[in-house]
Every structure is written in C-alpha cells, then in structure tokens.
Write an enzyme that holds these catalytic residues in place. Structure first.
Site, PDB file in Angstrom:
ATOM      1  N   SER A 144     -10.795   0.474   3.372  1.00 40.38           N
ATOM      2  CA  SER A 144     -10.203   0.159   4.570  1.00 40.38           C
ATOM      3  C   SER A 144      -9.453   1.233   5.190  1.00 40.38           C
ATOM      4  CB  SER A 144      -8.776  -0.936   4.217  1.00 40.38           C
ATOM      5  OG  SER A 144      -9.370  -2.083   3.823  1.00 40.38           O
ATOM      6  N   GLU A 180      -4.752   4.561   6.273  1.00 42.39           N
ATOM      7  CA  GLU A 180      -4.506   4.404   4.790  1.00 42.39           C
ATOM      8  C   GLU A 180      -4.963   5.696   3.933  1.00 42.39           C
ATOM      9  OE1 GLU A 180      -5.442   0.305   3.015  1.00 42.39           O
ATOM     10  OE2 GLU A 180      -6.511   1.762   1.418  1.00 42.39           O
ATOM     11  N   ARG A 218       0.897  -1.458   0.032  1.00 45.11           N
ATOM     12  CA  ARG A 218      -0.094  -0.149  -0.029  1.00 45.11           C
ATOM     13  C   ARG A 218       0.785   1.238   0.033  1.00 45.11           C
ATOM     14  NH1 ARG A 218      -2.948  -3.429  -0.758  1.00 45.11           N
ATOM     15  NH2 ARG A 218      -5.211  -3.463   0.155  1.00 45.11           N
TER      16      ARG A 218
HETATM   17  N1  EPU Z   1     -12.085  -9.626  10.045  1.00 44.56           N
HETATM   18  C1  EPU Z   1     -12.826  -9.761  11.252  1.00 44.56           C
HETATM   19  N2  EPU Z   1     -13.775  -8.540  11.358  1.00 44.56           N
HETATM   20  C2  EPU Z   1     -14.073  -7.841  10.399  1.00 44.56           C
HETATM   21  C3  EPU Z   1     -13.568  -7.882   9.061  1.00 44.56           C
HETATM   22  C4  EPU Z   1     -12.488  -8.903   8.958  1.00 44.56           C
HETATM   23  O1  EPU Z   1     -12.647 -10.292  12.126  1.00 44.56           O
HETATM   24  O2  EPU Z   1     -15.163  -6.950  10.435  1.00 44.56           O
HETATM   25  C5  EPU Z   1     -11.247 -10.633   9.607  1.00 44.56           C
HETATM   26  C6  EPU Z   1     -11.791 -11.737   8.714  1.00 44.56           C
HETATM   27  O3  EPU Z   1     -12.510 -12.952   9.527  1.00 44.56           O
HETATM   28  C7  EPU Z   1     -10.476 -12.246   8.027  1.00 44.56           C
HETATM   29  C8  EPU Z   1      -9.376 -11.217   8.134  1.00 44.56           C
HETATM   30  O4  EPU Z   1     -10.037 -10.140   9.296  1.00 44.56           O
HETATM   31  O5  EPU Z   1      -9.861 -13.454   8.744  1.00 44.56           O
HETATM   32  C9  EPU Z   1      -9.183 -10.504   6.895  1.00 44.56           C
HETATM   33  O6  EPU Z   1     -10.135  -9.741   6.379  1.00 44.56           O
HETATM   34  P1  EPU Z   1     -10.551  -9.542   4.776  1.00 44.56           P
HETATM   35  O7  EPU Z   1     -10.378 -10.705   3.996  1.00 44.56           O
HETATM   36  O8  EPU Z   1     -11.881  -8.907   4.663  1.00 44.56           O
HETATM   37  O9  EPU Z   1      -9.356  -8.619   4.449  1.00 44.56           O
HETATM   38  P2  EPU Z   1      -8.686  -7.558   5.012  1.00 44.56           P
HETATM   39  O10 EPU Z   1      -7.190  -7.845   5.183  1.00 44.56           O
HETATM   40  O11 EPU Z   1      -9.654  -6.621   5.973  1.00 44.56           O
HETATM   41  C10 EPU Z   1      -7.648  -6.566   2.803  1.00 44.56           C
HETATM   42  C11 EPU Z   1      -7.497  -5.256   2.329  1.00 44.56           C
HETATM   43  C12 EPU Z   1      -8.481  -4.928   1.400  1.00 44.56           C
HETATM   44  C13 EPU Z   1      -8.826  -5.818   0.332  1.00 44.56           C
HETATM   45  C14 EPU Z   1      -8.979  -7.378   0.919  1.00 44.56           C
HETATM   46  C15 EPU Z   1      -9.118  -8.563  -0.002  1.00 44.56           C
HETATM   47  C16 EPU Z   1      -6.001  -4.002   3.612  1.00 44.56           C
HETATM   48  C17 EPU Z   1      -5.936  -2.844   4.600  1.00 44.56           C
HETATM   49  N3  EPU Z   1      -7.090  -4.355   3.108  1.00 44.56           N
HETATM   50  O12 EPU Z   1      -8.468  -6.404   3.663  1.00 44.56           O
HETATM   51  O13 EPU Z   1      -8.323  -3.677   0.772  1.00 44.56           O
HETATM   52  O14 EPU Z   1      -9.926  -5.508  -0.661  1.00 44.56           O
HETATM   53  O15 EPU Z   1      -7.762  -7.774   1.673  1.00 44.56           O
HETATM   54  O16 EPU Z   1      -8.016  -8.620  -0.673  1.00 44.56           O
HETATM   55  O17 EPU Z   1      -5.091  -3.981   2.957  1.00 44.56           O
HETATM   56  C18 EPU Z   1      -8.432  -1.281   1.118  1.00 44.56           C
HETATM   57  O18 EPU Z   1      -7.049  -1.273   1.031  1.00 44.56           O
HETATM   58  O19 EPU Z   1      -8.975  -0.061   0.977  1.00 44.56           O
HETATM   59  C19 EPU Z   1      -9.065  -2.690   0.903  1.00 44.56           C
HETATM   60  C20 EPU Z   1     -10.275  -2.591   0.934  1.00 44.56           C
END
Ligand code: EPU
Length: 364
Positions: free
Chosen positions: A251, A356, A174
């Site tokens: 995010s 972010e 990022r």
């Molecule tokens: N989780 C929770 N509670 C929540 C949401 C998520 O416990 O409310 C847990 C989920 O159970 C999962 C883990 O967190 O085990 C990861 O969640 P998710 O797969 O939704 O991915 P993320 O790490 O939260 C990242 C990116 C997103 C991207 C997704 C999918 C970052 C900061 N975020 O989210 O990017 O779409 O992976 O690849 O890198 C963005 O950067 O704006 C963004 C949306």
C-alpha cells in the site's frame, strides 16, 4: 564521498561484505533507486559493529532489510547502506525469536508449520521481521503490536543494546516511535504465539466470510494462512518477480483517519461526486473514522491500472493502493504518479493521503 578503500577494510574486518556502486534498485521491491556503497551484515555482531563504526565516523547510514517499504531517489545514497541480513529464527514453546533480517513470511510460515498460531493473518507480507514493529505492520485484522513480546534494539546514541517492551514503542496505526527515526536499529524481534495451533480471532470481514466465521472466531492457523495468501495474491500483494503488478511497496498510502469533526464534510463530498447511494468503506480509527484510501483513489478517477498501458509507473491493475514499476520506472516516475493521485483525492474529497513508504532523497 568517503574514502572507499580504507572504509571497506574496516567494515570488512567487522564481518560486513562491502560493495561499491551497487544499484539500490536491486535491494528494493519497487526496484528503483540509484547506486550506493553497501555493507551487507549477515550476523548481528557484524551489524552492530558496522553501524557503530559508521556512526563514530559520522558517515550517513541508510538501513535496508527487505526493501519493501522504501522509495529511493535515482541519485542513490551518498553514505553507506547497511544491509540487515542477520536471519536466524528460533521457535520455542509458544514463542518465536527472529533476527531482524529474517524474511518475514518465512518466519510466519515456520511458526504455522511448527503448529503455532497468531501470525497467520500477516502471511505474504514482503519485507523483513525487524521491519514489522517499525511501522506496526498489519493486515486482515491483526497488527504486529498485538503479538509482540519484545524488540532488541541498538541505541545509536549510546551504543547500548537492550530488549524493549511494546509499551515503550508508541504503537499506532502503521506507526511506532521507531518510524522516521534514526535513533535505534532493530536487531531482533520476539512474538508470543498461540500454542493450540488456532488462528488469531478473525476480525476482517473479507477473511471471516471465507471461513463463515462469526466476528472473533478462530480457525486452524494453516488454513487461515492459505486463505490470506490467496486473498493477497488476488490483489497483487504477494511478490512475484515475473508480475509487474507486484513490483510495488505494498500500500503506497495509509488509510486516512478523519477526525470526527470533519467526517460529515467528507461524506458530503463523496455523495456529491460519487452519488448519494454509494457506501464508502470505513473502519473505526483512533480519534476519528478510518476511510479506505483505495476506495477514495478509485472514486477520485484513478482506476486500477491508471494511467494505462505503456506508462512506466502505474497503479496496480488489481488494487489502486499499490503504485507499481512496470519494469523501467524511475523514482521520479513514481513520485509524479503519487503526487497526481494524492492531489486528485485532496481536490475531490478534501482528504489528504499520507504515503506509507519511507522516502530517501525524494519528497512527495
Ligand atoms: N478498494 C477499491 N479499489 C481498489 C482496492 C480497494 O475500491 O482498487 C476498496 C475495496 O472494495 C474495499 C476497500 O477498498 O472495500 C478496502 O480494500 P482492502 O480490503 O484491499 O484493504 P485496504 O484498506 O486497501 C488494508 C491495508 C493492507 C492490508 C489490507 C488487508 C493499509 C494502508 N492497507 O488495505 O496493508 O493488507 O488492509 O488487511 O492499511 C500495506 O499496508 O502495505 C498493506 C498491504
């Protein structure tokens, strides 16, 4: 403030459309931000001439394209907002060239419809094509850095325009040399595509499982795009003006990369608060282990929808990483919520979350 009439005439002569006192809330996906003078540039020539003119006059410039990664103060911006609205897209054999202001998801959709793969995992991300290299946008196992061929930049110090190779852009998770820097303006981006219409290798567990794909297998790009849009919408991460869960900057915090030497302490804090049996999702990170910010936020006591009905700014009811404007939030409401979440996670797990979005006139 700058003398508006004179300035408007000069910028208009360059092809910009100039408006005074436009609420910047109208230009951001969080829908907050006070008023400013806005010069909208619908062509690359207008954009270059406008930025050069303002720089020569030493007038502060704020560049806005899709407005999806910005948190702007309620006081607005004292200078000129340059709205990047050049939006041409050309698809050739295995290549897409998009002007900076082109809507990113429209670019992805056009490549998939033309029979090319590669970008489909990045479907449904709000914002503009030109913003994607700035913070090395990524989702579902793909980052723009991996497909980017080159970026066309206006160097604001010299006024020079040139194509720059990815190796010069310092990409990381990022981030890139373009983030938090005013030195260059992205004018256009070019990506290499997969000519057989297959997707990028499916490396993100949730997505690979939906296709029953072994790690690294591909599937038809159109099918992967449809699935990514479905997954993102389920997390409130696809813009919908009628749904306050999507009035966000995506995010709000990046996933923290904890240096190897500190991982054991974080795991211990997690076990103490959440119980020894819980498994925190982690991913390999540069120089450490990447923890899931959304998970940490939730386990620190900030449930989806926190702090509850009626609050002007809340966590999304579908994903704790998105801070949302429920219709009448101010920038201050969002800053207050962001601080509370950040401080709560630090207190509980000793992990510092980094925002972010780019902040303008506010600090967390
Ligand atoms: N989780 C929770 N509670 C929540 C949401 C998520 O416990 O409310 C847990 C989920 O159970 C999962 C883990 O967190 O085990 C990861 O969640 P998710 O797969 O939704 O991915 P993320 O790490 O939260 C990242 C990116 C997103 C991207 C997704 C999918 C970052 C900061 N975020 O989210 O990017 O779409 O992976 O690849 O890198 C963005 O950067 O704006 C963004 C949306």
């Amino acid at each position: 403030m700058v003398a508006f009439d004179d300035l408007r005439d000069r910028l208009t002569a360059h092809g910009a459309r100039v408006r005074a006192d436009l609420p910047l809330a109208e230009l951001t996906t969080l829908r907050v931000g006070g008023p400013a003078t806005v010069a909208e540039c619908a062509s690359t020539d207008a954009l270059v001439a406008t930025v050069r003119e303002l720089d020569e006059a030493r007038i502060p410039v704020l560049l806005i394209a899709g407005g999806s990664n910005l948190l702007i103060s309620d006081a607005g911006f004292d200078g000129v907002v340059v709205r990047i609205a050049n939006s041409g897209v050309e698809i050739g054999d295995g290549v897409v060239l998009a002007e900076a202001g082109a809507n990113w998801d429209a670019v992805v959709a056009a490549t998939v419809e033309a029979g090319f793969g590669g970008l489909e995992c990045l479907s449904g991300i709000p914002g503009s094509a030109g913003a994607t290299p700035v913070q090395n946008v990524g989702a579902y196992g793909v980052e723009v850095a991996s497909l980017l061929r080159r970026v066309r930049l206006l160097d604001r110090a010299t006024g020079e325009i040139r194509w720059v190779e990815p190796a010069e852009l310092g990409f990381g998770y990022r981030t890139s040399v373009l983030k938090h820097s005013a030195a260059a303006v992205v004018l256009a981006v070019e990506f290499a595509l997969r000519t057989d219409g297959s997707s990028a290798p499916l490396r993100y567990g949730e997505l690979a499982r939906a296709f029953d794909a072994q790690d690294g297998e591909s599937r038809p790009a159109a099918a992967v795009r449809a699935e990514v849009l479905r997954l993102r919408a389920g997390k409130g991460m696809v813009l919908d003006s009628g749904d306050h869960d999507t009035w966000s900057a995506g995010s709000f915090f990046t996933n923290p990369v904890i240096p190897d030497s500190e991982v054991a302490a974080v795991r211990e804090a997690i076990a103490t608060f959440a119980g020894p049996e819980v498994a925190v999702p982690t991913y390999p990170g540069d120089g450490g282990v990447k923890f899931s910010a959304g998970w940490l936020i939730e386990r620190a006591g900030f449930a989806k929808g926190f702090p509850g009905d009626g609050a002007p700014a809340r966590l999304s009811t579908k994903h704790t990483l998105a801070l949302t404007n429920r219709g009448a939030a101010t920038a201050n409401d969002l800053v207050t919520l962001a601080r509370e979440v950040r401080d709560g996670v630090a207190e509980r797990f000793g992990v510092h979350l980094e925002p972010e979005p780019v902040t303008v006139g506010v600090s967390l």
